[in-house]
Design an enzyme around this catalytic site. Structure first.
Site, PDB file in Angstrom:
ATOM      1  CD  GLU A 156      67.451  -4.981  10.408  1.00  0.00           C
ATOM      2  OE1 GLU A 156      68.023  -4.511  11.406  1.00  0.00           O
ATOM      3  OE2 GLU A 156      66.873  -6.075  10.406  1.00  0.00           O
ATOM      4  CE  LYS A 211      68.725 -15.123  13.345  1.00  0.00           C
ATOM      5  NZ  LYS A 211      69.781 -14.190  13.684  1.00  0.00           N
TER       6      LYS A 211
HETATM    7  N1  PSU Z   1      66.348 -10.789  14.407  1.00  0.00           N
HETATM    8  C1  PSU Z   1      67.324 -11.314  13.684  1.00  0.00           C
HETATM    9  N2  PSU Z   1      68.395 -10.559  13.373  1.00  0.00           N
HETATM   10  C2  PSU Z   1      68.499  -9.267  13.774  1.00  0.00           C
HETATM   11  C3  PSU Z   1      67.450  -8.709  14.529  1.00  0.00           C
HETATM   12  C4  PSU Z   1      66.399  -9.492  14.812  1.00  0.00           C
HETATM   13  O1  PSU Z   1      67.228 -12.465  13.312  1.00  0.00           O
HETATM   14  O2  PSU Z   1      69.502  -8.608  13.508  1.00  0.00           O
HETATM   15  C5  PSU Z   1      67.524  -7.271  14.931  1.00  0.00           C
HETATM   16  C6  PSU Z   1      66.669  -6.440  13.972  1.00  0.00           C
HETATM   17  O3  PSU Z   1      67.267  -5.181  13.785  1.00  0.00           O
HETATM   18  C7  PSU Z   1      65.375  -6.302  14.737  1.00  0.00           C
HETATM   19  C8  PSU Z   1      65.892  -6.178  16.138  1.00  0.00           C
HETATM   20  O4  PSU Z   1      64.594  -5.198  14.343  1.00  0.00           O
HETATM   21  O5  PSU Z   1      66.982  -7.093  16.217  1.00  0.00           O
HETATM   22  C9  PSU Z   1      64.871  -6.509  17.194  1.00  0.00           C
HETATM   23  O6  PSU Z   1      65.453  -6.285  18.455  1.00  0.00           O
HETATM   24  P1  PSU Z   1      64.572  -6.324  19.786  1.00  0.00           P
HETATM   25  O7  PSU Z   1      64.166  -7.762  19.935  1.00  0.00           O
HETATM   26  O8  PSU Z   1      65.473  -5.850  20.860  1.00  0.00           O
HETATM   27  O9  PSU Z   1      63.387  -5.431  19.521  1.00  0.00           O
END
Ligand code: PSU
Ligand code: MN
Length: 332
Positions: free
Chosen positions: A38, A172
């Site tokens: 990503e 996380k």
């Molecule tokens: N979790 C992490 N680091 C990140 C992300 C998630 O530990 O950078 C980022 C990733 O790009 C993931 C996104 O796909 O956040 C998910 O965001 P949301 O919860 O808004 O869907």
């Protein structure tokens, strides 16, 4: 660079422009293992210059594992499959590049971009490009308090729609990992811990939850992935690998910081798209940057494992094709 249209709906349906780097295009044509990555982690996950340095280390880790890295982004109205060092630097330094999840892709593409892909949108892109492996350190999941907020990451929903093998260090602790595992179970997404018993929690080696399966042998894991799809499984296949002991952070150390950050986000009215980044930055600040350093280490660990597993998988696919040719080949 080479361009190709990708479209999931067959002939006559408009295709999405895909632009490949030479390295990725060659690897795909030769049937070599490719691991998609990503770009949201570059624009939103880490600050400059750690973001560009880490993106390169992650690509090198995929190569060290035996596969070719393909970092995904959106630019000039096309999905890019593979970013050059100059592309990575541009994304690492240019402010205001938006986070693009799968539902944002059509609008950002139609406008011409640019956009940084999350796990969800990278899976969409990778599948169009014919890539079977993806790696990121932490997937999105079910947020704490989702019973009220309904905040469940599109990453999980995309797992139910894209057939990719996804390698991560779990997710996380800012999330509710018990509910995240429940969601994955409900939606028939296989979850396997590679070389450990527990579902890890990003920079913590355990989330306190056991993984549904443990597999240590890359060949067995590669076969399990292939078998999932052979059985008609329409989902991704999640493989977790824990951070090394040297880089790990004790869960007790981040727990209080997370509880405080979740409460602060609620007080400040932070929700939706910006919540994940807000919580991650709060934990980084509360640990004097140790969390950010562990973040970089765990990205590399996952990429190396993904490279190794993707290489094992392409060997299994080649073997199966050879076996198939032997049994169905021309008879005299
Ligand atoms: N979790 C992490 N680091 C990140 C992300 C998630 O530990 O950078 C980022 C990733 O790009 C993931 C996104 O796909 O956040 C998910 O965001 P949301 O919860 O808004 O869907
Ligand atoms: Mn969300």
């Amino acid at each position: 660079m080479s361009a190709l249209g990708g479209g999931p709906l067959g002939p006559g349906v408009p295709v999405v422009p895909l632009v490949f780097t030479e390295e990725v295009s060659e690897a795909l044509h030769e049937g070599r293992a490719v691991v998609a990555l990503e770009s949201n982690v570059i624009t939103h996950g880490l600050p400059y210059p750690d973001n560009s340095a880490t993106a390169r280390k992650v690509e090198d880790a995929v190569r060290a594992g035996g596969a070719v890295p393909a970092t995904v982004c959106v630019e000039d109205g096309a999905i890019r499959i593979g970013m050059t060092d100059a592309d990575i630097d541009r994304f690492a330094t240019r402010p205001g590049i938006p986070k693009v999840s799968s539902r944002d892709l059509p609008v950002v593409l139609a406008r011409g971009g640019p956009g940084a892909t999350t796990v969800a949108s990278s899976l969409v892109a990778a599948e169009l490009a014919g890539i079977r492996w993806f790696s990121s350190a932490g997937i999105g999941g079910v947020h704490r308090g989702a019973q009220q907020s309904f905040d469940i990451s599109s990453d999980l929903i995309q797992f139910t729609r894209s057939r990719l093998a996804v390698v991560s260090a779990g997710a996380k602790m800012i999330l509710d990992l018990g509910l995240t595992l429940e969601y994955l179970e409900t939606h028939c997404v296989p979850v396997v811990a590679y070389g450990s018993d527990d579902f890890p929690a990003f920079y913590c080696r355990t989330s306190g939850h056991r993984a549904p399966h443990r597999v240590d042998d890359p060949d067995v894991l590669a076969r399990a992935v292939e078998t999932h799809w052979a059985l008609g499984g329409r989902t991704s296949f999640l493989i977790t690998t824990p951070v090394s002991e040297a880089d790990a952070i004790d869960s007790g150390e981040v727990d209080a910081a997370i509880t405080e950050a979740v409460a602060a986000a609620a007080r400040e009215g932070v929700s939706g798209q910006g919540l994940t980044k807000y919580l991650m930055r709060a934990v980084d600040a509360a640990t004097d940057g140790r969390a950010a350093r562990a973040n970089m280490a765990v990205l590399v660990t996952c990429a190396e494992a993904a490279g190794r597993l993707a290489a094992a998988h392409s060997a299994v696919v080649r073997e199966e094709e050879a076996g198939h040719d032997a049994t169905t080949g021309p008879s005299s």
